[in-house]
Design an enzyme around this catalytic site. Structure first.
Site: not given
Ligand code: PRP
Length: 176
Positions: A104, A132
């Site tokens: 993201d 994304k």
């Molecule tokens: C999500 C995903 C990535 C991160 C990406 O994890 O798995 O690790 O967010 O976002 P970024 O590019 O903005 O850093 P999340 O923190 O939702 O944890 P989870 O996988 O345990 O749901």
């Protein structure tokens, strides 16, 4: 927290489309690492399903490990990433592939790449199921991408809303 079910507005990525890109990625990665061994790192929690699927499409010897990280950001991402669970093994000299469910802002991966690079892996690459690009805040080299998606909040195939909906086999957009 009490669970209040939301309705699925629409399917953004079907299980068939997911299966197609997992197969494609498995072939590509197997070709690129032919003759090598892979050390796969599943970034918990969202990536558990993708890793389970991807590993079955790989044709190279591999071992798996898990990392758990969380971003402490208040309402906005500050880039502070906390390691909740580190790797079990030393990755020095290993060909490491980081497995993400979604990239993201790129903040999580940027932090992880910086951290893991200091441990002297033979190589370090990233595979993500979903990307994304519109949301990117930190430039990061993502080597293998399952599918680019628009800037919409999605759940399913490991991705959650407050810890729920990870079990959905398709990636969906929920109703408000
Ligand atoms: C999500 C995903 C990535 C991160 C990406 O994890 O798995 O690790 O967010 O976002 P970024 O590019 O903005 O850093 P999340 O923190 O939702 O944890 P989870 O996988 O345990 O749901």
């Amino acid at each position: 927290m009490t669970f209040t079910a939301k309705k699925v507005d629409r399917t953004l990525v079907s299980r068939e489309e997911i299966r197609e890109f997992v197969t494609r990625l498995g072939k590509q990665i197997s070709k690129d690492y032919e003759g090598e061994e892979l050390y796969l790192i599943c970034v918990l929690k969202g990536s558990f399903m993708f890793m389970a699927d991807l590993i079955r499409e790989l044709d190279v010897p591999c071992q798996i490990d898990f990392m758990s990280v969380s971003s402490y950001a208040g309402e906005k991402s500050t880039g502070i990433v906390k390691i909740n669970k580190d790797l079990d093994r030393n990755i020095s000299g290993k060909h490491v592939l980081l497995i993400e469910d979604i990239v993201d802002t790129g903040i999580t991966l940027n932090h992880l790449v910086n951290l893991l690079s200091t441990r002297n892996p033979a190589s370090l690459k990233i595979v993500t199921a979903f990307d994304k690009p519109e949301r990117r805040q930190v430039e990061i080299d993502v080597h293998y991408i399952g599918m680019e998606i628009p800037n919409e909040f999605i759940v399913g195939y490991g991705l959650d809303l407050d810890g729920y909906y990870r079990e959905l086999p398709d990636v969906v957009v929920l109703s408000d």
